[in-house]
Design an enzyme around this catalytic site. Structure first.
Site, PDB file in Angstrom:
ATOM      1  N   GLY A   1      34.940  32.420  39.598  1.00 42.41           N
ATOM      2  CA  GLY A   1      35.675  31.308  40.217  1.00 42.41           C
ATOM      3  C   GLY A   1      37.020  31.773  40.762  1.00 42.41           C
TER       4      GLY A   1
ATOM      5  N   CYS B   1      26.040  23.675  31.506  1.00 40.99           N
ATOM      6  CA  CYS B   1      27.498  23.779  31.519  1.00 40.99           C
ATOM      7  C   CYS B   1      28.199  22.765  30.631  1.00 40.99           C
ATOM      8  CB  CYS B   1      28.009  23.628  32.939  1.00 40.99           C
ATOM      9  SG  CYS B   1      27.377  22.134  33.734  1.00 40.99           S
TER      10      CYS B   1
ATOM     11  N   GLU C   1      33.268  24.415  40.013  1.00 39.18           N
ATOM     12  CA  GLU C   1      32.538  23.764  38.912  1.00 39.18           C
ATOM     13  C   GLU C   1      32.258  24.842  37.874  1.00 39.18           C
ATOM     14  OE1 GLU C   1      31.860  20.651  38.539  1.00 39.18           O
ATOM     15  OE2 GLU C   1      32.291  19.818  40.511  1.00 39.18           O
TER      16      GLU C   1
HETATM   17  P1  NAD Z   1      25.501  33.411  38.263  1.00 44.70           P
HETATM   18  O1  NAD Z   1      25.537  34.724  37.569  1.00 44.70           O
HETATM   19  O2  NAD Z   1      24.245  32.954  38.908  1.00 44.70           O
HETATM   20  O3  NAD Z   1      26.700  33.430  39.313  1.00 44.70           O
HETATM   21  C1  NAD Z   1      26.999  32.322  40.148  1.00 44.70           C
HETATM   22  C2  NAD Z   1      27.100  32.783  41.588  1.00 44.70           C
HETATM   23  O4  NAD Z   1      28.165  33.723  41.713  1.00 44.70           O
HETATM   24  C3  NAD Z   1      25.819  33.476  42.061  1.00 44.70           C
HETATM   25  O5  NAD Z   1      25.437  32.920  43.307  1.00 44.70           O
HETATM   26  C4  NAD Z   1      26.215  34.936  42.137  1.00 44.70           C
HETATM   27  O6  NAD Z   1      25.543  35.646  43.152  1.00 44.70           O
HETATM   28  C5  NAD Z   1      27.705  34.884  42.412  1.00 44.70           C
HETATM   29  N1  NAD Z   1      28.400  36.069  41.894  1.00 44.70           N
HETATM   30  C6  NAD Z   1      28.098  36.741  40.754  1.00 44.70           C
HETATM   31  N2  NAD Z   1      28.965  37.765  40.587  1.00 44.70           N
HETATM   32  C7  NAD Z   1      29.826  37.755  41.640  1.00 44.70           C
HETATM   33  C8  NAD Z   1      30.943  38.559  42.049  1.00 44.70           C
HETATM   34  N3  NAD Z   1      31.366  39.578  41.316  1.00 44.70           N
HETATM   35  N4  NAD Z   1      31.583  38.219  43.183  1.00 44.70           N
HETATM   36  C9  NAD Z   1      31.184  37.167  43.922  1.00 44.70           C
HETATM   37  N5  NAD Z   1      30.121  36.372  43.585  1.00 44.70           N
HETATM   38  C10 NAD Z   1      29.451  36.655  42.473  1.00 44.70           C
HETATM   39  O7  NAD Z   1      25.887  32.227  37.284  1.00 44.70           O
HETATM   40  P2  NAD Z   1      26.845  32.217  36.020  1.00 44.70           P
HETATM   41  O8  NAD Z   1      28.243  32.434  36.417  1.00 44.70           O
HETATM   42  O9  NAD Z   1      26.256  33.012  34.919  1.00 44.70           O
HETATM   43  O10 NAD Z   1      26.622  30.672  35.644  1.00 44.70           O
HETATM   44  C11 NAD Z   1      26.826  30.197  34.362  1.00 44.70           C
HETATM   45  C12 NAD Z   1      28.220  29.594  34.282  1.00 44.70           C
HETATM   46  O11 NAD Z   1      28.285  28.512  35.208  1.00 44.70           O
HETATM   47  C13 NAD Z   1      28.526  28.991  32.937  1.00 44.70           C
HETATM   48  O12 NAD Z   1      29.864  29.262  32.615  1.00 44.70           O
HETATM   49  C14 NAD Z   1      28.336  27.501  33.164  1.00 44.70           C
HETATM   50  O13 NAD Z   1      29.076  26.700  32.293  1.00 44.70           O
HETATM   51  C15 NAD Z   1      28.781  27.357  34.580  1.00 44.70           C
HETATM   52  N6  NAD Z   1      28.161  26.186  35.195  1.00 44.70           N
HETATM   53  C16 NAD Z   1      28.964  25.167  35.588  1.00 44.70           C
HETATM   54  C17 NAD Z   1      28.394  24.020  36.121  1.00 44.70           C
HETATM   55  C18 NAD Z   1      29.241  22.861  36.558  1.00 44.70           C
HETATM   56  O14 NAD Z   1      28.737  22.029  37.309  1.00 44.70           O
HETATM   57  N7  NAD Z   1      30.496  22.775  36.147  1.00 44.70           N
HETATM   58  C19 NAD Z   1      27.020  23.942  36.287  1.00 44.70           C
HETATM   59  C20 NAD Z   1      26.251  25.021  35.899  1.00 44.70           C
HETATM   60  C21 NAD Z   1      26.823  26.146  35.354  1.00 44.70           C
END
Ligand code: NAD
Length: 481
Positions: free
Chosen positions: A204, A255, A221
């Site tokens: 993020g 999440c 999010e």
């Molecule tokens: P993920 O690993 O799929 O990553 C999310 C996106 O970020 C992907 O499209 C990925 O390609 C991109 N990404 C990954 N590494 C990157 C980098 N170094 N640079 C740029 N982009 C990159 O998903 P995740 O992060 O493991 O998701 C799980 C997290 O998301 C948990 O913390 C969960 O709580 C949160 N989440 C939040 C919500 C919400 O609505 N608030 C919903 C679902 C999940």
């Protein structure tokens, strides 16, 4: 969970052209008519309806997602949200008259909602359809064109969406980029009307820093450690049933699911007794066919290490198999602050249980673990208690007497605060986020009206004292409120 995925990565050298093409599609103006937007929304609904089985299959291949859970939080939720959007859209997009002080009443001051342009959706793997399509429908409703970057960690679903969506919606206006961080990095070199990123907080920050270079607005999010408080005034049987459902849904890879339970200490034995009954009713002797799988070996190992390092006692579960990416629904008691299970968001089927004596103490414990979680749940039959917790804690959203119950309501905005995110979307909040609110005043041109504006123009003599006095006496407010 075995079939190889056919997800092809988008060559990074093609991304600038895709961004240019989707931008050009926006500039044609074809997204402007509201009826066009509504038909695109209906088409998304039809895609979800016709291809329900295809999506169930891809979600199963990606994470062994249970069919009922897929229907509830992915296809079913999206279809209901689209209907809600179609029903309300005319109202939400209607120009808004604003209340104005007397001198400006003839200026027809109005807020018009306009598309922001081309927007970027970056989504994660845990609800790979919902978290791509929910922001998409808000963008369609707002008249934007969109580039979607689904998660590479749910490749079957990303491939299915990439194959099917262009058959239903305008393929020039809504396009996919697939791949991993290389593609995201390339995408983030460009300006957008708005970026919505759903995922973990570290990425993020990367997204926000890249967006700042172009002054692109962002919605983040994120996740966090969402507590479920069980008071001594709770219906304990119901609390046990609802926390079990919320915690182990999608194998805890949600999440805003309860990350940990905080139980009033006198109630702990009874609460554990109720949990035991719920587990027997829900899982019987073998939970393995009744819970989704962990997304991949990296996350399985992360959870395995958390369990191995915890100083708590296993009350239920603990069985696991890396080859099947399976972790049994697990409840851990005797957890103290500082335990491995309290360090980061668990994001898996493990429920640590802590105790508290008084609600003010519960508030302090929550603040120590994670001050601004995405969700917060309190189980109590006493509204004074739920009011106390609502006023004295900060969280993205909150449900009283349920885990995640607030997310069932399509008209409640969804979003975090602080470490759990910024900005909201869904329903009207989605249209408000992805539309620009353009303030417009129409100033009358009659001679009579122009006379009223006379005071503001220069006079040849250069003596403006009279006009200054007029302005001060007639147009400047007096502090009477
Ligand atoms: P993920 O690993 O799929 O990553 C999310 C996106 O970020 C992907 O499209 C990925 O390609 C991109 N990404 C990954 N590494 C990157 C980098 N170094 N640079 C740029 N982009 C990159 O998903 P995740 O992060 O493991 O998701 C799980 C997290 O998301 C948990 O913390 C969960 O709580 C949160 N989440 C939040 C919500 C919400 O609505 N608030 C919903 C679902 C999940």
């Amino acid at each position: 969970m075995t079939a190889a995925s056919t997800l092809a990565s988008t060559p990074t050298e093609n991304i600038a052209k895709i961004v240019g093409d989707v931008g050009a599609a926006f500039r044609t103006g074809k997204t402007l008519p509201i009826e066009w937007r509504k038909e695109q929304l209906r088409q998304v609904f039809r895609m979800l309806d016709v291809h329900e089985k295809d999506f169930q299959e891809s979600l199963f291949l990606d994470m062994g997602k249970i069919k009922l859970e897929a229907q509830l939080f992915e296809m079913g939720m999206l279809k209901n949200d689209i209907i809600h959007m179609l029903t309300e859209l005319d109202n939400w997009l209607a120009p808004e008259a604003v209340s104005v002080p007397e001198p400006y009443q003839h200026w027809s001051p109005t807020v018009h909602k306009q598309p922001k342009g081309t927007c970027l959706i970056i989504s994660p793997w845990n609800f790979p359809i919902t978290l791509t399509v929910l922001p998409l429908i808000a963008n369609i409703a707002s008249g934007n064109t969109v580039i979607m970057k689904p998660s590479e960690l749910a490749p079957h679903t990303a491939a299915k969406l990439t194959e099917l969506l262009p058959k239903y919606v305008d393929p020039e206006c809504f396009q996919f980029v697939n791949g991993d961080k290389d593609q995201v990095t390339e995408l983030l070199k460009h300006p957008y009307g708005h970026i919505i990123y759903t995922g973990n907080g570290q990425i993020g920050s990367i997204v926000m820093a890249a967006a700042a270079k172009h002054l692109t607005p962002v919605t983040l999010e994120l996740g966090g450690k969402s507590p479920a408080i069980v008071s001594d005034k709770a219906n304990l049987a119901l609390a046990a049933k609802r926390i079990t459902w919320g915690k182990f849904f999608n194998a805890g890879q949600v999440c805003m699911c309860p990350d940990y339970a905080l139980v009033q200490e006198d109630m702990l034995p009874k609460f554990l007794e109720e949990l035991k009954k719920t587990f027997a009713d829900t899982y019987g002797d073998d939970a393995s066919g009744k819970i989704s799988r962990i997304i991949n070996n990296r996350h399985w190992n992360r959870l395995d290490t958390l369990l191995a390092n915890s100083k708590g006692k296993i009350f239920f579960g603990g069985n696991r198999s890396e080859s099947e990416l399976y972790i049994e629904p697990t409840v851990i008691t005797d957890i103290c602050l500082g335990d491995s299970l309290l360090s980061d968001e668990i994001f898996g089927p493990i429920l640590p249980i802590l105790t508290y004596k008084t609600l003010p103490e519960a508030v302090q414990i929550i603040a120590k673990i994670s001050e601004e979680p995405l969700g917060l749940y309190i189980f109590t039959e006493d509204t004074a208690e739920s009011d106390f917790i609502r006023k004295n804690t900060r969280s993205g959203g909150m449900a009283i007497n349920d885990a995640m119950g607030h997310v069932a309501v399509p008209s409640l905005a969804f979003g975090g605060i602080g470490g759990s995110g910024m900005g909201t979307y869904r329903g009207r909040a989605g249209v408000d986020t992805f539309s620009h609110r353009k303030s417009v005043a129409t100033v009358p041109t009659t001679e009579e009206f122009e006379g009223l504006l006379e005071w503001r123009y220069a006079v040849p003599s250069g003596d403006r004292e009279e006009k200054y006095r007029f302005m001060k006496d007639n147009l400047e407010g007096k502090l009477t409120v």
